[in-house]
Design a protein around this motif. Structure first.
Motif, PDB file in Angstrom:
ATOM      1  N   GLU A 154      32.293  47.199  45.193  1.00 11.46           N
ATOM      2  CA  GLU A 154      32.273  47.142  43.724  1.00 11.46           C
ATOM      3  C   GLU A 154      33.647  47.420  43.098  1.00 11.46           C
ATOM      4  O   GLU A 154      34.030  46.790  42.124  1.00 11.46           O
ATOM      5  N   ARG A 155      34.388  48.354  43.669  1.00 12.74           N
ATOM      6  CA  ARG A 155      35.692  48.722  43.102  1.00 12.74           C
ATOM      7  C   ARG A 155      36.678  47.547  43.113  1.00 12.74           C
ATOM      8  O   ARG A 155      37.594  47.486  42.294  1.00 12.74           O
ATOM      9  N   LEU A 156      36.471  46.586  44.005  1.00  9.86           N
ATOM     10  CA  LEU A 156      37.385  45.443  44.068  1.00  9.86           C
ATOM     11  C   LEU A 156      37.288  44.547  42.851  1.00  9.86           C
ATOM     12  O   LEU A 156      38.247  43.856  42.521  1.00  9.86           O
ATOM     13  N   VAL A 157      36.148  44.547  42.183  1.00  9.83           N
ATOM     14  CA  VAL A 157      36.020  43.764  40.955  1.00  9.83           C
ATOM     15  C   VAL A 157      37.063  44.244  39.948  1.00  9.83           C
ATOM     16  O   VAL A 157      37.793  43.442  39.354  1.00  9.83           O
ATOM     17  N   GLU A 158      37.170  45.549  39.776  1.00 14.98           N
ATOM     18  CA  GLU A 158      38.163  46.129  38.859  1.00 14.98           C
ATOM     19  C   GLU A 158      39.584  45.820  39.342  1.00 14.98           C
ATOM     20  O   GLU A 158      40.450  45.459  38.544  1.00 14.98           O
ATOM     21  N   ILE A 159      39.813  45.963  40.623  1.00 12.61           N
ATOM     22  CA  ILE A 159      41.153  45.711  41.167  1.00 12.61           C
ATOM     23  C   ILE A 159      41.537  44.248  40.956  1.00 12.61           C
ATOM     24  O   ILE A 159      42.668  43.949  40.551  1.00 12.61           O
ATOM     25  N   ARG A 160      40.606  43.325  41.200  1.00 14.31           N
ATOM     26  CA  ARG A 160      40.893  41.900  40.986  1.00 14.31           C
ATOM     27  C   ARG A 160      41.197  41.617  39.525  1.00 14.31           C
ATOM     28  O   ARG A 160      42.112  40.850  39.213  1.00 14.31           O
ATOM     29  N   GLU A 161      40.434  42.219  38.634  1.00 13.94           N
ATOM     30  CA  GLU A 161      40.687  42.015  37.199  1.00 13.94           C
ATOM     31  C   GLU A 161      42.069  42.519  36.821  1.00 13.94           C
ATOM     32  O   GLU A 161      42.809  41.847  36.100  1.00 13.94           O
ATOM     33  N   ARG A 162      42.426  43.704  37.316  1.00 14.52           N
ATOM     34  CA  ARG A 162      43.752  44.275  37.023  1.00 14.52           C
ATOM     35  C   ARG A 162      44.862  43.409  37.596  1.00 14.52           C
ATOM     36  O   ARG A 162      45.945  43.299  37.019  1.00 14.52           O
ATOM     37  N   ALA A 163      44.597  42.748  38.717  1.00 16.54           N
ATOM     38  CA  ALA A 163      45.595  41.906  39.365  1.00 16.54           C
ATOM     39  C   ALA A 163      45.651  40.498  38.785  1.00 16.54           C
ATOM     40  O   ALA A 163      46.518  39.712  39.159  1.00 16.54           O
ATOM     41  N   GLY A 164      44.733  40.178  37.882  1.00 17.38           N
ATOM     42  CA  GLY A 164      44.737  38.852  37.267  1.00 17.38           C
ATOM     43  C   GLY A 164      44.195  37.755  38.167  1.00 17.38           C
ATOM     44  O   GLY A 164      44.588  36.598  38.055  1.00 17.38           O
ATOM     45  N   VAL A 165      43.259  38.107  39.051  1.00 21.01           N
ATOM     46  CA  VAL A 165      42.696  37.139  39.996  1.00 21.01           C
ATOM     47  C   VAL A 165      41.569  36.355  39.338  1.00 21.01           C
ATOM     48  O   VAL A 165      40.695  36.931  38.705  1.00 21.01           O
ATOM     49  N   ALA A 166      41.603  35.034  39.533  1.00 22.26           N
ATOM     50  CA  ALA A 166      40.532  34.169  39.039  1.00 22.26           C
ATOM     51  C   ALA A 166      39.787  33.560  40.216  1.00 22.26           C
ATOM     52  O   ALA A 166      40.393  32.940  41.086  1.00 22.26           O
ATOM     53  N   SER A 167      38.493  33.754  40.281  1.00 23.13           N
ATOM     54  CA  SER A 167      37.576  33.103  41.215  1.00 23.13           C
ATOM     55  C   SER A 167      38.092  32.940  42.644  1.00 23.13           C
ATOM     56  O   SER A 167      38.371  31.836  43.082  1.00 23.13           O
ATOM     57  N   PRO A 168      38.186  34.024  43.390  1.00 24.11           N
ATOM     58  CA  PRO A 168      38.650  33.889  44.772  1.00 24.11           C
ATOM     59  C   PRO A 168      37.628  33.175  45.652  1.00 24.11           C
ATOM     60  O   PRO A 168      36.427  33.319  45.465  1.00 24.11           O
TER      61      PRO A 168
END
Length: 97
Positions: free
Chosen positions: A69-83
């Motif tokens: 679950e924590r990776l959702v926040e990390i991806r958002e902070r990193a600016g990741v779109a639809s991996p």
């Protein structure tokens, strides 16, 4: 025979440098979860289209980590779109030349 396991992730990021900063900050998390090594590549015409290719102790550990679950926040902070994720077992390898 030991099976080598890998994960290939392809994703677009808002800004490569910002993404790489967050990626580097998460190195200990990835290591502790079972990531052994990685390579980061980018599309030759779009530096914000990133490929993260990594070797893992097991695919089970990789799947557990990437569903964390924590990776959702990390991806958002990193600016990741639809991996897009591919979980891979090595079938063959070699060196040519």
């Amino acid at each position: 025979m030991t099976v080598l396991t890998f994960v290939l992730i392809i994703h677009d990021v808002a800004d490569y440098d910002a993404w790489k900063t967050v990626f580097d900050e998460a190195a200990a998390l990835r290591r502790d979860a079972g990531e052994i090594s990685y390579r980061v590549l980018s599309d030759d015409t779009d530096p914000n289209r990133v490929v993260h290719f990594s070797r893992w102790r097991s695919l089970a550990e990789a799947r557990a980590f990437f569903s964390f679950e924590r990776l959702v926040e990390i991806r958002e902070r990193a600016g990741v779109a639809s991996p897009d994720f591919l979980y891979l077992n090595q079938r063959a390898s070699g060196v040519l030349g």
